[in-house]
Scaffold this active site. Structure first.
Site, PDB file in Angstrom:
ATOM      1  N   CYS A   1     -66.695  81.685   9.117  1.00  0.00           N
ATOM      2  CA  CYS A   1     -66.750  81.319   7.859  1.00  0.00           C
ATOM      3  C   CYS A   1     -67.575  82.249   7.229  1.00  0.00           C
ATOM      4  CB  CYS A   1     -67.236  79.771   7.811  1.00  0.00           C
ATOM      5  SG  CYS A   1     -68.894  79.364   8.540  1.00  0.00           S
ATOM      6  N   TRP A   2     -68.241  81.724   6.112  1.00  0.00           N
ATOM      7  CA  TRP A   2     -69.077  82.784   5.516  1.00  0.00           C
ATOM      8  C   TRP A   2     -70.263  83.484   6.059  1.00  0.00           C
ATOM      9  CZ3 TRP A   2     -68.548  85.201   0.962  1.00  0.00           C
ATOM     10  CH2 TRP A   2     -69.705  85.926   0.447  1.00  0.00           C
TER      11      TRP A   2
END
Length: 357
Positions: free
Chosen positions: A97-98
């Protein structure tokens, strides 16, 4: 077993070890940039991510986590059912994810509980982005470039494509940027990638090259459409030897009529682009060129665009920006048909001591 493997974490150096790379960020984040080979399985869509973020800021982290967990759990189940039920026990996915935190952590946990050897990318997308930026500061300088130059309409991009077909290493910047590099260069119905995506594509392409072999690239300005070339890349290209294509005006006009055939089918598209020449050409000239486009006088229009706009700009910029331009080997031609382009590519390879594959 390393500490990272014990925790189900993986590094960028291990990317090739995984069967699938799963980006669980929102579709908007994925569209902006992503790791090579990554598929998008968002655990929060664009609207949901915005909603949870608003609750986090305006209410509390606890309320945001409750709502986020419910949405994330539901989407993880949907993705597993829709995309992964046929995967064997030996399947090894990498999830990110980020920042490599909650979204990827939840997805990875469920996959590992099922029995798959799933890992989470340590640091997430931010680690990848930092790596790309750092590499693009030095990687472009490791190659020996040959710059295919020539005024607009000399089929430079097509020559690059022919060189690639013949086995040469080619960095096709305009293809990566989805833009032909001029004020008329935007491709119909094809948006340019985001700057970060463009840089990822540059890094991926350069990483696959052999530094012992030359890399052919087109002479470009620092900007292609809305995208900017990294400083290290434009610096290396501008210091490299040039190969200059010099086609007759008639051949160039005929080539442009083929290469920009979508303007011929939609003159209004061309007249809209000509407006962007205001400030560079007089209002009278702009109006005349628009009238020529509307009247279908394309050969005459393209000839005037070359003579009064593109060629003067080219003469000013090339010698100034490319140190090897004045000493460039010249490849004259009166034929820019597909066969003529192939012949130019063959001549270029021969001049460099190489034969086509």
């Amino acid at each position: 077993m390393s500490e990272k493997r014990q925790k189900g974490l993986a590094t960028l150096a291990q990317l090739a070890e995984f069967d699938e790379i799963i980006d669980v960020r929102s579709p908007a984040e994925y569209e902006d940039d992503r790791l090579p080979r990554a598929i998008n399985c968002p655990v929060l869509d664009n609207e949901e991510r915005a909603r949870v973020g608003t609750i986090y800021k305006q209410v509390s982290a606890f309320e945001a986590k409750k709502i986020g967990a419910a949405i994330v759990s539901r989407h993880i189940g949907e993705h597993i059912e829709a995309r992964f039920l046929d995967k064997p026990r030996e399947w090894r996915p990498l999830v990110y994810c980020w920042r490599g935190g909650k979204r990827s952590g939840a997805f990875t946990y469920i996959l590992r509980e099922i029995g798959w050897d799933a890992h989470r990318l340590d640091g997430g997308y931010k680690t990848w982005r930092r790596h790309v930026v750092e590499e693009l500061a030095t990687l472009p300088q490791r190659f020996d470039y040959r710059v295919v130059s020539g005024a607009t309409g000399n089929a430079k991009s097509r020559v690059l494509e022919a060189l690639a077909e013949m086995g040469a290493q080619v960095l096709h910047l305009e293809a990566l940027a989805a833009h032909k590099g001029s004020v008329l260069g935007a491709l119909p119905d094809t948006p340019q990638p985001a700057q970060r995506m463009f840089e990822t594509q540059l890094y991926t392409t350069l990483s696959a090259f052999d530094p012992a072999r030359p890399v052919y690239v087109e002479a470009e300005s620092r900007r292609i459409g809305v995208l900017h070339l990294p400083d290290a890349l434009i610096g290396a290209i501008r210091a490299a030897p040039c190969l200059r294509i010099e086609a007759t005006t008639a051949a160039r006009v005929n080539f442009l009529l083929r290469d920009y055939d979508y303007f011929l089918a939609n003159p209004a598209l061309l007249t809209d682009k000509i407006v962007h020449l205001k400030g560079l050409q007089s209002n009278e000239t702009i109006e005349r060129w628009q009238a020529m486009a509307n009247a279908g006088e394309f050969p005459a229009l393209f000839g005037e665009l070359l003579e009064h706009h593109y060629d003067p700009l080219y003469q000013k910029s090339q010698g100034k920006n490319y140190t090897g331009y004045d000493a460039a080997a010249s490849f004259a031609t009166d034929d820019l048909s597909p066969q003529g382009v192939k012949a130019i590519a063959e001549r270029i390879l021969a001049s460099q001591g190489h034969q086509s594959a």
